[in-house]
Enzyme design. Sequence first.
Site, PDB file in Angstrom:
ATOM      1  N   HIS A  10       0.477  11.492  -0.956  1.00 36.73           N
ATOM      2  CA  HIS A  10       0.041  11.933  -3.061  1.00 36.73           C
ATOM      3  C   HIS A  10      -1.710  11.093  -2.896  1.00 36.73           C
ATOM      4  O   HIS A  10      -1.495   9.929  -2.437  1.00 36.73           O
ATOM      5  CB  HIS A  10       0.722  11.868  -3.556  1.00 36.73           C
ATOM      6  N   ARG A  61       4.232  13.064  -8.522  1.00 32.57           N
ATOM      7  CA  ARG A  61       2.783  12.524  -7.871  1.00 32.57           C
ATOM      8  C   ARG A  61       2.196  13.491  -6.376  1.00 32.57           C
ATOM      9  O   ARG A  61       1.560  14.530  -6.112  1.00 32.57           O
ATOM     10  CB  ARG A  61       2.312  11.222  -7.409  1.00 32.57           C
ATOM     11  N   GLU A  88       9.753   9.224  -2.063  1.00 25.44           N
ATOM     12  CA  GLU A  88       9.452   8.106  -2.212  1.00 25.44           C
ATOM     13  C   GLU A  88      10.738   7.222  -1.872  1.00 25.44           C
ATOM     14  O   GLU A  88      11.319   6.939  -2.030  1.00 25.44           O
ATOM     15  CB  GLU A  88       8.093   7.393  -3.422  1.00 25.44           C
ATOM     16  N   HIS A 180       4.860  10.694   0.405  1.00 26.36           N
ATOM     17  CA  HIS A 180       4.851  10.142  -0.009  1.00 26.36           C
ATOM     18  C   HIS A 180       4.253   8.539   0.656  1.00 26.36           C
ATOM     19  O   HIS A 180       5.164   9.204   2.287  1.00 26.36           O
ATOM     20  CB  HIS A 180       5.444   8.547  -1.066  1.00 26.36           C
TER      21      HIS A 180
HETATM   22  O1  2PG Z   1       4.668   1.083  -3.935  1.00 23.99           O
HETATM   23  C1  2PG Z   1       5.515   2.205  -4.042  1.00 23.99           C
HETATM   24  O2  2PG Z   1       6.202   2.936  -3.937  1.00 23.99           O
HETATM   25  C2  2PG Z   1       4.890   2.289  -2.396  1.00 23.99           C
HETATM   26  C3  2PG Z   1       3.813   2.842  -2.381  1.00 23.99           C
HETATM   27  O3  2PG Z   1       2.747   3.536  -3.155  1.00 23.99           O
HETATM   28  O4  2PG Z   1       4.175   0.633  -2.309  1.00 23.99           O
HETATM   29  P1  2PG Z   1       4.360   0.384  -0.785  1.00 23.99           P
HETATM   30  O5  2PG Z   1       2.752   0.785  -0.327  1.00 23.99           O
HETATM   31  O6  2PG Z   1       3.671  -1.226  -1.431  1.00 23.99           O
HETATM   32  O7  2PG Z   1       4.885   1.222   0.041  1.00 23.99           O
END
Ligand code: 2PG
Length: 246
Positions: A10, A61, A88, A180
């Site tokens: 996204h 998103r 995610e 994600h």
């Molecule tokens: O906050 C989150 O869910 C992820 C993606 O934005 O973060 P990170 O890249 O720190 O795993």
Amino acid sequence: MTYKLVLLRHGQSAWNNTNQFTGWVDVPLTEQGEQEARKGGKLLKDKGVLPDIVFTSLLRRAINTANIALDEADRLWIPVKRDWRLNERHYGALQGKNKTEIREKYGDEKFMLWRRSYATPPPEIDPDDEYSQSHDPRYAGAPVPRAEALANVVKRVTPYWESDIVPELKTGKTVLIAAHGNSLRAIVKMLDNLTEDEIAKVNIPTAIPLVYELDENFKPIKPRGEYLDPEAAAAGAAAVAAQGQK
Ligand SMILES: O=C(O)[C@@H](CO)OP(=O)(O)O
């Protein structure tokens, strides 16, 4: 026979912008994120990579990024399948927390362990926390996690890949997965058969299509696939890697 798969993270979300851990919290895209999604769609169109079916998570998103990109590529009409297995990684008790504050409070090592280790999940979220999804009706019947490590995401994504995505690839369709940073890292780990150390170093930039051509065993012909804008992808990945540092 080869198969074509396109992975699309996204565009910038509200919490990417404010530097907060997001996970399963359903935050919207920012205006910049919408613009990135349009650019991603234009890349698909310009390079002639035209999806025949799109898979998304249940989070707006990813859903909106897919819609904006497909609209731009004139493919908004293709069939869509959504599943929580593409969500995610659940960030547990870190959801909603500022990344820099967490790094400063717990130190670099713990911060990186929670962000990028393969098997260590962040601390669990209380089911009644304002950022828990335990009572969210969209997940009725699904095992809502209280925190996930990347290993847990691989475990939920792999069976979905086999049962729902591979059959579509098999019919010769170009498949788009709009998801994600970490659910796509789980797919990249699985496809490229990366070690835990290798996947720890992989960061997915926002809204730049990553194209994989797969062989008859659904393994990448070119390891790690090909970003449609490699320069922007490298810069975007470096920015993700540096989150929480300032
Ligand atoms: O906050 C989150 O869910 C992820 C993606 O934005 O973060 P990170 O890249 O720190 O795993």
